[in-house]
Design a protein around this motif. Sequence first.
Motif, PDB file in Angstrom:
ATOM      1  N   LEU A 109       0.830  -1.211   0.000  1.00 30.67           N
ATOM      2  CA  LEU A 109       0.000   0.000   0.000  1.00 30.67           C
ATOM      3  C   LEU A 109       0.861   1.256   0.000  1.00 30.67           C
ATOM      4  N   GLU A 119      -6.731   4.096  -5.550  1.00 26.65           N
ATOM      5  CA  GLU A 119      -7.653   3.072  -5.056  1.00 26.65           C
ATOM      6  C   GLU A 119      -7.036   1.692  -5.265  1.00 26.65           C
ATOM      7  N   HIS A 137      -7.234  -7.778   5.079  1.00 26.52           N
ATOM      8  CA  HIS A 137      -7.560  -6.553   4.354  1.00 26.52           C
ATOM      9  C   HIS A 137      -8.418  -5.610   5.201  1.00 26.52           C
ATOM     10  N   ARG A 138      -9.389  -6.129   5.902  1.00 23.14           N
ATOM     11  CA  ARG A 138     -10.235  -5.273   6.753  1.00 23.14           C
ATOM     12  C   ARG A 138      -9.412  -4.622   7.856  1.00 23.14           C
ATOM     13  N   ARG A 140      -6.526  -3.581   7.594  1.00 24.27           N
ATOM     14  CA  ARG A 140      -5.756  -2.517   6.953  1.00 24.27           C
ATOM     15  C   ARG A 140      -6.650  -1.448   6.341  1.00 24.27           C
ATOM     16  N   GLY A 141      -7.932  -1.456   6.694  1.00 26.93           N
ATOM     17  CA  GLY A 141      -8.827  -0.384   6.273  1.00 26.93           C
ATOM     18  C   GLY A 141      -9.584  -0.605   4.986  1.00 26.93           C
ATOM     19  N   PHE A 142      -9.515  -1.791   4.432  1.00 26.40           N
ATOM     20  CA  PHE A 142     -10.323  -2.096   3.246  1.00 26.40           C
ATOM     21  C   PHE A 142     -11.781  -2.238   3.657  1.00 26.40           C
ATOM     22  N   ALA A 143     -12.670  -1.753   2.819  1.00 20.45           N
ATOM     23  CA  ALA A 143     -14.108  -1.848   3.072  1.00 20.45           C
ATOM     24  C   ALA A 143     -14.739  -2.812   2.082  1.00 20.45           C
ATOM     25  N   GLN A 165     -12.234  -2.595  -1.043  1.00 22.06           N
ATOM     26  CA  GLN A 165     -11.581  -1.421  -1.644  1.00 22.06           C
ATOM     27  C   GLN A 165     -10.992  -0.553  -0.541  1.00 22.06           C
ATOM     28  N   LYS A 166      -9.827  -0.001  -0.848  1.00 21.62           N
ATOM     29  CA  LYS A 166      -9.185   0.950   0.067  1.00 21.62           C
ATOM     30  C   LYS A 166      -8.747   2.169  -0.728  1.00 21.62           C
ATOM     31  N   SER A 167      -9.119   3.325  -0.220  1.00 18.09           N
ATOM     32  CA  SER A 167      -8.685   4.588  -0.819  1.00 18.09           C
ATOM     33  C   SER A 167      -7.373   5.009  -0.172  1.00 18.09           C
ATOM     34  N   LEU A 168      -6.423   5.402  -0.987  1.00 10.15           N
ATOM     35  CA  LEU A 168      -5.106   5.814  -0.481  1.00 10.15           C
ATOM     36  C   LEU A 168      -4.949   7.337  -0.417  1.00 10.15           C
TER      37      LEU A 168
END
Length: 169
Positions: A109, A119, A137-138, A140-143, A165-168
């Motif tokens: 990431l 993304e 993944h969750r 680490r902030g993935f939704a 999905q995770k926004s960077l």
Amino acid sequence: MVDSPIVKSTGVADLPAIAGIYEGYVRTSTATFELEPPGLAEWARRFTAITDAGLPFLVAEVDGRVAGYAYCSPWKTRPAYRRTAENSIYLAPWSTGRGVGGALLDALLSRCQENGIREVIAVIADPERNPASPALHRRRGFADVGVLRNVGYKHDRWLDTLLLQKSLI
């Protein structure tokens, strides 16, 4: 005691270990929808395509052995998707539960963000039988953004994929 993983950019010399790790997943699991393990020539092609696209391809080493790998590939080929990537992480069986996956995902990431990726999409096959990947993944902030039902067929059954999905930015 196991040393902490050392995460670094993948080199061509790492490809045989990567191929060996992935072969086990292809042959025995539903974590990938691939049905035949790719050979070294195909891994070399994938490695070149990923790195030429400016995307990260990483390995984690523990005690001098490749314990796992992670990379990002383009989410889609159309130019408007150029800042979105799909991630993949695979661990050697002996390295699971030792923080290798988290170290790889954190580094992946970070490299994505440095390379202008906004993304990151995780496509997790058969999440009911592969619960460690959604959990990683969750954490680490993935939704969760959706489930695609019955989109793959492997080992005599239909399989779902979970999209995260995770926004960077």
